[in-house]
Scaffold this motif. Structure first.
Motif, short mmCIF file in Angstrom:
data_model
loop_
_atom_site.label_atom_id
_atom_site.label_comp_id
_atom_site.label_asym_id
_atom_site.label_seq_id
_atom_site.Cartn_x
_atom_site.Cartn_y
_atom_site.Cartn_z
N GLU A 1 0.82 -1.21 0.00
CA GLU A 1 0.00 0.00 0.00
C GLU A 1 0.85 1.26 0.00
O GLU A 1 0.34 2.35 -0.24
N LEU B 1 -5.10 -0.61 -2.47
CA LEU B 1 -5.64 -1.96 -2.57
C LEU B 1 -7.15 -1.94 -2.39
O LEU B 1 -7.69 -1.05 -1.73
N GLU C 1 -10.30 2.22 -5.54
CA GLU C 1 -10.20 0.82 -5.13
C GLU C 1 -11.03 0.52 -3.88
O GLU C 1 -11.09 -0.63 -3.43
N SER D 1 -10.32 -5.93 -9.76
CA SER D 1 -9.18 -5.00 -9.68
C SER D 1 -7.86 -5.64 -10.06
O SER D 1 -6.87 -4.93 -10.27
N LEU E 1 -4.38 -3.83 -10.98
CA LEU E 1 -3.28 -3.94 -10.02
C LEU E 1 -2.02 -4.47 -10.69
O LEU E 1 -0.91 -3.96 -10.47
N GLN F 1 -0.48 -1.75 -12.83
CA GLN F 1 0.16 -0.72 -12.01
C GLN F 1 1.48 -1.22 -11.44
O GLN F 1 2.47 -0.48 -11.39
#
Length: 648
Positions: free
Chosen positions: A54, A59, A199, A327, A331, A334
């Motif tokens: 994080e 998240l 998110e 997600s 994720l 990213q």
């Protein structure tokens, strides 16, 4: 996000509760049918939080938001099965990450609370409230202040579902005694920090007996999620709804007042009076099911899974897992982008020195060799950084050449003035006998004036070259302050020594130019172009016979046996101009750049002999910290990428 039948799919409902089974049976069915699909996603997010991902990216999570006294703590108690801090004023003073993990029947209840550098494990559910209050006091101080630092409370028990929630401070408007005047703004900033992330699923807790459209918690959620795609509202305190207002609550449930794509769920949790009467959470859950089952207006909502804490728990688990699954592609993308960025940044920080003493010497030799290679390349091609060192020196040498050109014009004017003055004051000597010393002094004076600009050119070039050498040193030894300092000292000493040497050479060349001498054949041809022979015959018709061989002019005596012509002196100064215009830049380049590079290479390589290698390789604390930070980031991202790949 739509409900995923792949995750949850119960039997047909009846009138006995949320589904056919008893609450205990429903939980058993849920575990048997969906644990293999739900648990991996929850554990994956837990793992990512545990490794600190994080710090890099947001998240998927569920943030619980509500006004003070909205029943937020009661909802969390019902979901977790433990008593959390409650009371008047601000109760939740720090973000509380509540991680619920389902264990098999018969396993013992365990909790782990973590905050700052503290981590404590306990097995008594009744101590949860005191542990949370203690953590808040440590982070936010004793009193009523708030803090952004996260408290993590993990509860593992057979009586909870797999779920992770983040409880945020309740929204307040009027500060109480001991609170800062802007406490309301502080809380809103803290809440927005969590709920604005795309998110995050926003779980908004609103009492049934208030105007939902005016509640600040829902307004904040709508501000960051205007289409309601990631907001789920919980209506609390249905037993306090005024008689006749039940229809208004139903309209809310149907989305006619506020449209939320995830909808609404009503729950009835323990109130303060229930706690005072020592009603347990298990008994409160049964009382909740009975309340809705027997409610004339809300009983049909049982079949629609829009009431009870049990339905809320199942719904939240499904929403969170579905949100996580959706997600994962983002994720992954990213993380890949961040990994590439970190790897590029790490190129600025090469691997640190080895820890083993036997490897330090070779490592030092390698670093110095790399620097020396760069120095040699700089001397050969001029390449260093974005600009070429020769391109930096060229304008300086051009200025020197332009100064020489300008001095030629001023010399011409001085010669003409002197010639005119000489003719005006000439005595009995014939015009064929000119005073050579006068013209010699003129050239010597003019040449002497070139010292200052020549030495200024030297100093500017020395500055350029020294700066480029220093830049190479900074780049090659960025993380090694002691080694860098020694090399920079060598650069200063060498450049000072070479500057002194070049200055002496330049002064020698200028002194030589005062000799007034040349064997340049171009100069001789130019003399002929002035029709020297014809002029000589004209002069001899009125001059005394000197007995000299006048048809073969002597280069050194050309000024003392011929008619005074300024052009002759000007032609000679052209020779001076050409010689100095070239020789000054050449000698500067030779000693300040070329020879200095060789000397620097030799002296740098000598550092390997008899030096304190460990001291030379001791790193700058900031550079070491940065390398460690980048390495840790890369490891977190790599581990996260590997873990997510398992669930894709």
């Amino acid at each position: 996000m739509d409900s995923s039948p792949e995750l949850l799919d119960y039997d047909s409902p009846d009138d006995n509760g949320c589904k056919n089974e008893t609450p205990e049976e429903k939980i058993g069915v849920f575990l048997k049918q969906w644990e293999s699909k739900v648990r991996p996603y929850i554990e994956m997010i837990d793992y990512l939080r545990q490794i600190g991902i994080e710090k890099e990216l947001a998240l998927p999570s569920i943030a619980v938001v509500g006004d003070q006294s909205s029943g937020k703590s009661s909802v969390l108690e019902a979901l977790s099965g433990v008593a959390l801090p409650r009371g008047s004023g601000i109760v939740t003073r720090c973000p509380l990450e509540l991680k619920l993990r389902k264990l098999k029947a018969g396993a013992s209840w365990t909790a782990v609370i973590s905050y700052g550098d503290v981590q404590e494990t306990f097995t008594d559910p009744s101590k949860v409230e005191s542990y949370v209050r203690k953590a808040q006091n440590v982070l936010a101080g004793d009193g009523v202040g708030i803090c952004d630092d996260l408290i993590s409370l993990q509860i593992t028990s057979p009586d909870v579902c797999d779920l992770t929630l983040i409880d945020l401070p309740g929204i307040t408007r009027v500060p109480v005694k001991g609170q800062p005047e802007d406490i309301g703004d502080q809380i809103k900033r803290l809440i927005l920090k969590f709920i604005k992330k795309k998110e995050t699923i926003n779980l908004v807790v609103v009492p049934c007996n208030v105007d939902i459209a005016t509640t600040e918690a829902l307004q904040m959620a709508q501000g960051v999620d205007p289409d309601g795609s990631r907001t789920l509202a919980i209506l609390t305190k249905p037993d306090l709804v005024d008689k006749g207002a039940e229809a208004d609550v139903l309209q809310i449930i149907q989305g006619k007042i506020v449209n939320l794509k995830k909808g609404f769920i009503i729950v009835r949790c323990r109130g303060q009076s229930d706690i005072n009467e020592n009603i347990s959470l298990a008994e409160a859950t049964k009382m909740e099911a009975d309340f809705f089952r027997n409610h004339i207006h809300f009983s049909h909502l049982l079949n629609e899974e829009k009431v009870t804490t049990l339905c809320l728990a199942n719904r939240l688990t499904k929403e969170l897992v579905g949100h996580i699954r959706a997600s994962l592609p983002t994720l992954t993308q990213q993380i890949q982008i961040l990994l590439s960025s970190v790897r590029m940044e790490m190129r600025k920080y090469s691997d640190g020195p080895p820890l083993e003493p036997e490897r330090m010497g070779p490592f030092l030799s390698k670093k110095i060799q790399e620097f020396c290679d760069h120095v040699s390349e700089l001397s050969r091609t001029g390449e260093c950084g974005e600009k070429n060192v020769y391109s930096l020196m060229r304008p300086v040498f051009k200025n020197w050449e332009m100064h020489m050109r300008d001095s030629k014009e001023s010399f011409t004017n001085a010669v003409r003035e002197m010639t005119e003055d000489y003719e005006a004051h000439r005595g009995r000597e014939l015009i064929t006998f000119s005073d050579y010393c006068v013209f010699e002094m003129l050239i010597q004076k003019h040449v002497n004036n070139l010292k200052t600009p020549a030495l200024e050119t030297l100093k500017i070039i020395r500055g350029i070259v020294q700066s480029e050498f220093q830049l190479l040193c900074e780049l090659c030894f960025l993380n090694y302050p002691h080694l860098r300092l020694m090399i920079l000292g060598q650069i200063d000493e060498i450049q000072l020594k070479q500057e002194t040497k070049v200055e002496k050479r330049i002064l020698e060349y200028i002194s030589m130019e005062k000799l007034i001498y040349t064997q340049d054949p171009i100069f001789t041809r130019q003399m002929v172009n002035f029709k020297f022979v014809e002029q000589r015959q004209e002069y001899e018709s009125v001059a005394l016979d000197t007995g000299e061989n006048s048809t073969s002019p002597n280069n050194c005596a050309v000024f003392d046996t011929r008619k005074l012509t300024p052009e002759k002196l000007i032609i000679y100064f052209e020779i001076v101009y050409q010689r100095l215009a070239d020789i000054v830049p050449m000698v500067i380049q030779l000693f300040i750049l070329k020879e200095a590079a060789v000397m620097l290479r030799t002296e740098s390589m000598d550092l390997r002999n008899g030096a304190d290698v460990s001291k030379l390789l001791s790193e700058d604390s900031e550079a070491g910290r940065k390398r460690t930070e980048l390495y840790q980031r890369m490891e977190r991202l790599r581990q996260a990428h590997e873990r997510i790949s398992i669930n894709l």
